[in-house]
Each structure stands twice: as C-alpha cells, then as structure tokens.
Motif scaffolding. Structure first.
Motif, PDB file in Angstrom:
ATOM      1  N   ILE A   1       9.257   6.044  -0.417  1.00  0.00           N
ATOM      2  CA  ILE A   1       8.534   7.810  -0.515  1.00  0.00           C
ATOM      3  C   ILE A   1       9.575   8.295  -1.339  1.00  0.00           C
ATOM      4  O   ILE A   1      10.758   8.790  -1.300  1.00  0.00           O
ATOM      5  CB  ILE A   1       8.316   8.310   0.900  1.00  0.00           C
ATOM      6  N   THR A   2       9.486   8.878  -2.535  1.00  0.00           N
ATOM      7  CA  THR A   2      10.118  10.283  -3.207  1.00  0.00           C
ATOM      8  C   THR A   2      10.082  11.646  -2.959  1.00  0.00           C
ATOM      9  O   THR A   2       9.046  12.079  -2.270  1.00  0.00           O
ATOM     10  CB  THR A   2       9.265   9.564  -4.665  1.00  0.00           C
ATOM     11  N   ARG A   3      10.991  12.126  -3.732  1.00  0.00           N
ATOM     12  CA  ARG A   3      11.661  12.929  -3.550  1.00  0.00           C
ATOM     13  C   ARG A   3      10.134  13.906  -4.043  1.00  0.00           C
ATOM     14  O   ARG A   3       9.674  15.151  -3.205  1.00  0.00           O
ATOM     15  CB  ARG A   3      12.183  13.704  -3.730  1.00  0.00           C
ATOM     16  N   ASP A   4      10.041  12.935  -4.844  1.00  0.00           N
ATOM     17  CA  ASP A   4       8.945  14.134  -6.106  1.00  0.00           C
ATOM     18  C   ASP A   4       6.668  13.804  -5.039  1.00  0.00           C
ATOM     19  O   ASP A   4       6.007  14.480  -4.950  1.00  0.00           O
ATOM     20  CB  ASP A   4       8.105  13.178  -7.346  1.00  0.00           C
ATOM     21  N   ASP A   5       7.417  12.972  -4.255  1.00  0.00           N
ATOM     22  CA  ASP A   5       5.910  13.016  -3.611  1.00  0.00           C
ATOM     23  C   ASP A   5       5.537  14.308  -2.261  1.00  0.00           C
ATOM     24  O   ASP A   5       4.950  14.293  -1.784  1.00  0.00           O
ATOM     25  CB  ASP A   5       5.457  11.465  -2.493  1.00  0.00           C
ATOM     26  N   ILE A   6       7.038  14.407  -1.296  1.00  0.00           N
ATOM     27  CA  ILE A   6       7.215  15.146  -0.961  1.00  0.00           C
ATOM     28  C   ILE A   6       6.180  16.175  -1.155  1.00  0.00           C
ATOM     29  O   ILE A   6       5.774  17.252  -0.815  1.00  0.00           O
ATOM     30  CB  ILE A   6       8.360  15.235   0.059  1.00  0.00           C
ATOM     31  N   VAL A   7       7.144  17.532  -2.886  1.00  0.00           N
ATOM     32  CA  VAL A   7       7.189  18.203  -3.299  1.00  0.00           C
ATOM     33  C   VAL A   7       5.726  18.493  -3.377  1.00  0.00           C
ATOM     34  O   VAL A   7       5.098  19.852  -3.601  1.00  0.00           O
ATOM     35  CB  VAL A   7       7.509  18.398  -4.235  1.00  0.00           C
ATOM     36  N   ARG A   8       4.696  17.232  -3.705  1.00  0.00           N
ATOM     37  CA  ARG A   8       3.330  17.214  -4.604  1.00  0.00           C
ATOM     38  C   ARG A   8       2.664  17.479  -3.338  1.00  0.00           C
ATOM     39  O   ARG A   8       2.014  17.532  -2.976  1.00  0.00           O
ATOM     40  CB  ARG A   8       3.320  16.105  -4.962  1.00  0.00           C
ATOM     41  N   GLY A   9       3.345  17.443  -1.757  1.00  0.00           N
ATOM     42  CA  GLY A   9       2.806  17.475  -0.549  1.00  0.00           C
ATOM     43  C   GLY A   9       1.459  16.408  -0.337  1.00  0.00           C
ATOM     44  O   GLY A   9       0.886  16.027   0.530  1.00  0.00           O
TER      45      GLY A   9
ATOM     46  N   VAL B   1       3.784  13.542   1.354  1.00  0.00           N
ATOM     47  CA  VAL B   1       4.145  12.997   2.948  1.00  0.00           C
ATOM     48  C   VAL B   1       4.533  14.205   3.447  1.00  0.00           C
ATOM     49  O   VAL B   1       4.635  15.574   2.280  1.00  0.00           O
ATOM     50  CB  VAL B   1       4.378  12.042   2.686  1.00  0.00           C
ATOM     51  N   THR B   2       4.897  14.742   4.558  1.00  0.00           N
ATOM     52  CA  THR B   2       5.981  15.750   4.203  1.00  0.00           C
ATOM     53  C   THR B   2       7.755  15.179   4.885  1.00  0.00           C
ATOM     54  O   THR B   2       8.077  16.538   4.910  1.00  0.00           O
ATOM     55  CB  THR B   2       5.406  16.203   5.741  1.00  0.00           C
ATOM     56  N   SER B   3       7.693  13.898   4.993  1.00  0.00           N
ATOM     57  CA  SER B   3       9.047  13.806   4.903  1.00  0.00           C
ATOM     58  C   SER B   3       9.219  11.935   4.208  1.00  0.00           C
ATOM     59  O   SER B   3       7.797  11.504   4.068  1.00  0.00           O
ATOM     60  CB  SER B   3       9.430  13.178   6.538  1.00  0.00           C
ATOM     61  N   ALA B   4      10.069  12.128   4.098  1.00  0.00           N
ATOM     62  CA  ALA B   4      10.655  10.555   3.579  1.00  0.00           C
ATOM     63  C   ALA B   4      10.195   9.185   4.840  1.00  0.00           C
ATOM     64  O   ALA B   4       9.722   8.475   3.888  1.00  0.00           O
ATOM     65  CB  ALA B   4      11.934  10.319   2.903  1.00  0.00           C
ATOM     66  N   SER B   5       9.911  10.072   5.761  1.00  0.00           N
ATOM     67  CA  SER B   5      10.240   8.883   6.716  1.00  0.00           C
ATOM     68  C   SER B   5       8.520   8.516   7.118  1.00  0.00           C
ATOM     69  O   SER B   5       9.055   7.383   7.949  1.00  0.00           O
ATOM     70  CB  SER B   5      11.892   8.989   8.124  1.00  0.00           C
ATOM     71  N   GLU B   6       7.810   9.617   7.148  1.00  0.00           N
ATOM     72  CA  GLU B   6       6.806   9.482   6.930  1.00  0.00           C
ATOM     73  C   GLU B   6       6.407   7.789   6.560  1.00  0.00           C
ATOM     74  O   GLU B   6       5.079   7.869   7.250  1.00  0.00           O
ATOM     75  CB  GLU B   6       5.694  10.013   6.493  1.00  0.00           C
ATOM     76  N   GLY B   7       6.188   7.097   5.983  1.00  0.00           N
ATOM     77  CA  GLY B   7       5.584   6.457   5.212  1.00  0.00           C
ATOM     78  C   GLY B   7       6.105   5.289   4.360  1.00  0.00           C
ATOM     79  O   GLY B   7       7.804   5.566   4.297  1.00  0.00           O
ATOM     80  N   ILE B   8       5.612   4.546   3.955  1.00  0.00           N
ATOM     81  CA  ILE B   8       6.416   3.877   2.188  1.00  0.00           C
ATOM     82  C   ILE B   8       5.582   3.385   1.342  1.00  0.00           C
ATOM     83  O   ILE B   8       3.995   3.693   1.766  1.00  0.00           O
ATOM     84  CB  ILE B   8       6.408   2.233   3.173  1.00  0.00           C
ATOM     85  N   VAL B   9       5.999   3.463   0.172  1.00  0.00           N
ATOM     86  CA  VAL B   9       5.006   3.012  -1.079  1.00  0.00           C
ATOM     87  C   VAL B   9       4.852   1.400  -1.277  1.00  0.00           C
ATOM     88  O   VAL B   9       6.067   0.945  -1.287  1.00  0.00           O
ATOM     89  CB  VAL B   9       5.673   3.622  -2.234  1.00  0.00           C
ATOM     90  N   TRP B  10       3.545   0.827  -1.496  1.00  0.00           N
ATOM     91  CA  TRP B  10       3.318  -0.171  -1.429  1.00  0.00           C
ATOM     92  C   TRP B  10       2.838  -0.175  -2.887  1.00  0.00           C
ATOM     93  O   TRP B  10       2.161   0.720  -3.758  1.00  0.00           O
ATOM     94  CB  TRP B  10       2.238  -0.653  -1.056  1.00  0.00           C
TER      95      TRP B  10
END
Length: 113
Positions: free
Chosen positions: A46-54, A56-65
């Motif tokens: 998960i990228t920081r941009d994914d978190i900033v855009r809301g 996900v809430t944290s990088a440990s929440e999942g993965i990007v396929w």
C-alpha cells in the motif's frame, strides 16, 4: 513512449508474478459467482498516497494486487470481488482502478481472516 502492446508483452514476462484466482459476484443479490484463473499477477505494498486519499487507514491494512487487463478476457474487477493467491490466501478488493494506459488493474485488497 511505451505502447499498450509492449506493456502487455512485458506483463507476461515479468519476474515475481504468481498465479491467482479471481472470484466475481454479480447480479442483484450477488448470486452469479464466477471464477477465473489468472496466470500472472503481482503484489505491491500500500502506498502513502493510498492512505492520504483515504482508501485505507494504514499500510498494514492490506496489499495492492496488480492484474493485467489482457488476462481478464473482457471482465471487470469491482469492489467486493475476491482474489485467492498461490498460497490459498483470500483477499477482498476494497478499491480498484485501471492504470498505465488502462493496461492493468490496481486492486487494493484486504486479507480475509
């Protein structure tokens, strides 16, 4: 500039990919279930941009396929679809987009327990 055809060839030659199974649920009550084997997909963090855009809430929440569009035979991936990896771990798609000239799907996914 790299063409779509070049990207499609690249996806099928990339190292670090794995076979997955995509399970889609469609219909009024999600009563139409289909599975499709995909020969080449790859995971990324998960990228920081994914978190900033809301998304996900944290990088440990999942993965990007990442899944090449070429291998989907015209199917679309939607939130709620499931990805089963080569270790039989099931991931639920929580956000999806098409990237790189719409040549592959980027699926933010949460691991099922």
């Amino acid at each position: 500039m790299v063409t779509v055809a070049q990207l499609n060839k690249l996806y099928l030659k990339m190292s670090g990919t794995e076979a997955i199974t995509l399970t889609t649920k469609r219909g009024v009550n999600n009563d139409t279930v289909e599975t499709q084997s995909i020969s080449h997909a790859w995971m990324r963090d998960i990228t920081r941009d994914d978190i900033v855009r809301g998304l996900v809430t944290s990088a440990s929440e999942g993965i990007v396929w990442n899944i090449p569009n070429l291998l989907l035979a015209g199917k679309e991936i939607e939130t709620g679809d499931a990805i089963t990896d080569s270790n039989s771990v099931v991931w639920t798609v929580i956000a999806v987009s098409r990237v790189r000239s719409q040549t592959h799907w980027r699926c933010i996914s949460r691991r099922e327990k």
